[in-house]
Design a protein around this motif. Structure first.
Motif, PDB file in Angstrom:
ATOM      1  N   GLY A  22       0.809  -1.216   0.000  1.00 20.84           N
ATOM      2  CA  GLY A  22       0.000   0.000   0.000  1.00 20.84           C
ATOM      3  C   GLY A  22       0.838   1.260   0.000  1.00 20.84           C
ATOM      4  O   GLY A  22       0.560   2.202  -0.757  1.00 20.84           O
ATOM      5  N   VAL A  23       1.877   1.290   0.808  1.00 19.06           N
ATOM      6  CA  VAL A  23       2.741   2.474   0.865  1.00 19.06           C
ATOM      7  C   VAL A  23       3.461   2.669  -0.462  1.00 19.06           C
ATOM      8  O   VAL A  23       3.549   3.786  -0.981  1.00 19.06           O
ATOM      9  CB  VAL A  23       3.730   2.359   2.042  1.00 19.06           C
ATOM     10  N   ALA A  24       3.978   1.577  -1.038  1.00 15.26           N
ATOM     11  CA  ALA A  24       4.686   1.680  -2.322  1.00 15.26           C
ATOM     12  C   ALA A  24       3.747   2.164  -3.427  1.00 15.26           C
ATOM     13  O   ALA A  24       4.132   3.006  -4.249  1.00 15.26           O
ATOM     14  CB  ALA A  24       5.306   0.341  -2.696  1.00 15.26           C
ATOM     15  N   LEU A  25       2.518   1.664  -3.446  1.00 19.60           N
ATOM     16  CA  LEU A  25       1.558   2.122  -4.455  1.00 19.60           C
ATOM     17  C   LEU A  25       1.168   3.575  -4.243  1.00 19.60           C
ATOM     18  O   LEU A  25       1.059   4.349  -5.199  1.00 19.60           O
ATOM     19  CB  LEU A  25       0.314   1.229  -4.450  1.00 19.60           C
ATOM     20  N   PHE A  26       0.950   3.943  -2.987  1.00 25.73           N
ATOM     21  CA  PHE A  26       0.571   5.324  -2.694  1.00 25.73           C
ATOM     22  C   PHE A  26       1.661   6.297  -3.147  1.00 25.73           C
ATOM     23  O   PHE A  26       1.377   7.296  -3.817  1.00 25.73           O
ATOM     24  CB  PHE A  26       0.288   5.498  -1.200  1.00 25.73           C
ATOM     25  N   ILE A  27       2.905   6.002  -2.791  1.00 26.89           N
ATOM     26  CA  ILE A  27       4.015   6.873  -3.181  1.00 26.89           C
ATOM     27  C   ILE A  27       4.167   6.885  -4.704  1.00 26.89           C
ATOM     28  O   ILE A  27       4.448   7.931  -5.298  1.00 26.89           O
ATOM     29  CB  ILE A  27       5.321   6.444  -2.485  1.00 26.89           C
ATOM     30  N   SER A  28       3.951   5.738  -5.337  1.00 30.93           N
ATOM     31  CA  SER A  28       4.040   5.679  -6.804  1.00 30.93           C
ATOM     32  C   SER A  28       3.067   6.641  -7.458  1.00 30.93           C
ATOM     33  O   SER A  28       3.378   7.253  -8.484  1.00 30.93           O
ATOM     34  CB  SER A  28       3.761   4.261  -7.299  1.00 30.93           C
ATOM     35  N   GLY A  29       1.902   6.774  -6.891  1.00 29.64           N
ATOM     36  CA  GLY A  29       0.910   7.689  -7.445  1.00 29.64           C
ATOM     37  C   GLY A  29       1.276   9.149  -7.288  1.00 29.64           C
ATOM     38  O   GLY A  29       0.758  10.000  -8.001  1.00 29.64           O
ATOM     39  N   LEU A  30       2.164   9.456  -6.360  1.00 30.78           N
ATOM     40  CA  LEU A  30       2.559  10.842  -6.112  1.00 30.78           C
ATOM     41  C   LEU A  30       3.787  11.267  -6.914  1.00 30.78           C
ATOM     42  O   LEU A  30       4.106  12.453  -6.957  1.00 30.78           O
ATOM     43  CB  LEU A  30       2.860  11.038  -4.620  1.00 30.78           C
ATOM     44  N   LEU A  31       4.469  10.325  -7.530  1.00 31.25           N
ATOM     45  CA  LEU A  31       5.721  10.634  -8.232  1.00 31.25           C
ATOM     46  C   LEU A  31       5.488  11.397  -9.526  1.00 31.25           C
ATOM     47  O   LEU A  31       4.497  11.180 -10.222  1.00 31.25           O
ATOM     48  CB  LEU A  31       6.466   9.335  -8.569  1.00 31.25           C
ATOM     49  N   SER A  32       6.439  12.251  -9.848  1.00 32.61           N
ATOM     50  CA  SER A  32       6.404  12.925 -11.145  1.00 32.61           C
ATOM     51  C   SER A  32       7.051  12.011 -12.182  1.00 32.61           C
ATOM     52  O   SER A  32       7.810  11.101 -11.829  1.00 32.61           O
ATOM     53  CB  SER A  32       7.162  14.257 -11.068  1.00 32.61           C
ATOM     54  N   PRO A  33       6.748  12.227 -13.456  1.00 31.60           N
ATOM     55  CA  PRO A  33       7.326  11.374 -14.501  1.00 31.60           C
ATOM     56  C   PRO A  33       8.858  11.376 -14.529  1.00 31.60           C
ATOM     57  O   PRO A  33       9.470  10.414 -14.979  1.00 31.60           O
ATOM     58  CB  PRO A  33       6.765  11.966 -15.796  1.00 31.60           C
ATOM     59  N   LEU A 104      -5.303   6.640  -9.325  1.00 35.20           N
ATOM     60  CA  LEU A 104      -5.694   5.254  -9.077  1.00 35.20           C
ATOM     61  C   LEU A 104      -4.639   4.531  -8.241  1.00 35.20           C
ATOM     62  O   LEU A 104      -4.983   3.786  -7.323  1.00 35.20           O
ATOM     63  CB  LEU A 104      -5.938   4.521 -10.399  1.00 35.20           C
ATOM     64  N   PHE A 105      -3.359   4.758  -8.526  1.00 41.70           N
ATOM     65  CA  PHE A 105      -2.292   4.151  -7.725  1.00 41.70           C
ATOM     66  C   PHE A 105      -2.400   4.605  -6.275  1.00 41.70           C
ATOM     67  O   PHE A 105      -2.335   3.785  -5.350  1.00 41.70           O
ATOM     68  CB  PHE A 105      -0.923   4.531  -8.293  1.00 41.70           C
TER      69      PHE A 105
END
Length: 123
Positions: A22-33, A104-105
Motif C-alpha cells: 500500500g505504501v509503495a503504491l501510494f508513493i508511486s501515485g505521487l511521483l512525477s514522470p 488510481l495508484f
C-alpha cells in the motif's frame, strides 16, 4: 518464508506485506514522470510484498482448516482470486477514465493500507 517457520505471527506478517504494498503504491501515485527510476524501485517493493502476504495466508488456512477440507478451501480461494481479476480490470478501467493512473495508484495504496490496519486490529 519456509525457513522462518513459526517465528513470526502470520496475521502481522500478512499485514506487513499489505502495508508495504500500500505504501509503495501510494508513493508511486505521487511521483512525477521524471522520477521513473524511483517508480521502478517501488514496483519491485510491490512485487516483494506479495509473498509476505500470500505465504502466511496459505499457511494460516492450512493451520485452521481440517485436512480433508483443504482441497475445497484452496479451490474456493483460488476461484475468488481469479474472479477478482476481471472485476478489478473493469473497475480500474472506469476509474482511470474518470481520473488518472496516478490517482488510481494512490487510491489503491490507501485502500490497501486501510485493509492492513483492519487486519491488525481484527486480530
Amino acid at each position: 518464508m519456509g525457513v522462518l517457520g513459526e517465528r513470526f505471527d502470520k496475521i502481522k506478517t500478512m499485514a506487513t506485506g499489505m502495508m508495504l504494498m500500500g505504501v509503495a503504491l501510494f508513493i508511486s501515485g505521487l511521483l512525477s514522470p521524471s522520477l521513473f527510476y524511483v517508480f521502478i524501485v517501488l514496483s519491485g517493493l510491490v512485487g516483494l510484498s506479495g509473498p509476505l502476504f500470500s505465504a502466511p495466508f496459505y499457511a494460516y488456512i492450512q493451520s485452521e482448516m481440517e485436512p480433508h477440507l483443504l482441497g475445497r478451501v484452496f479451490s474456493f480461494v483460488t476461484s475468488l482470486s481469479l474472479l477478482a481479476t476481471p472485476i478489478g480490470y473493469v473497475v480500474a478501467g472506469v476509474l482511470m477514465e474518470l481520473t488518472s493512473v496516478a490517482i488510481l495508484f494512490s487510491l489503491t495504496g490507501v485502500l490497501i493500507i486501510l485493509n492492513a490496519v483492519a487486519a491488525i486490529k481484527a486480530k
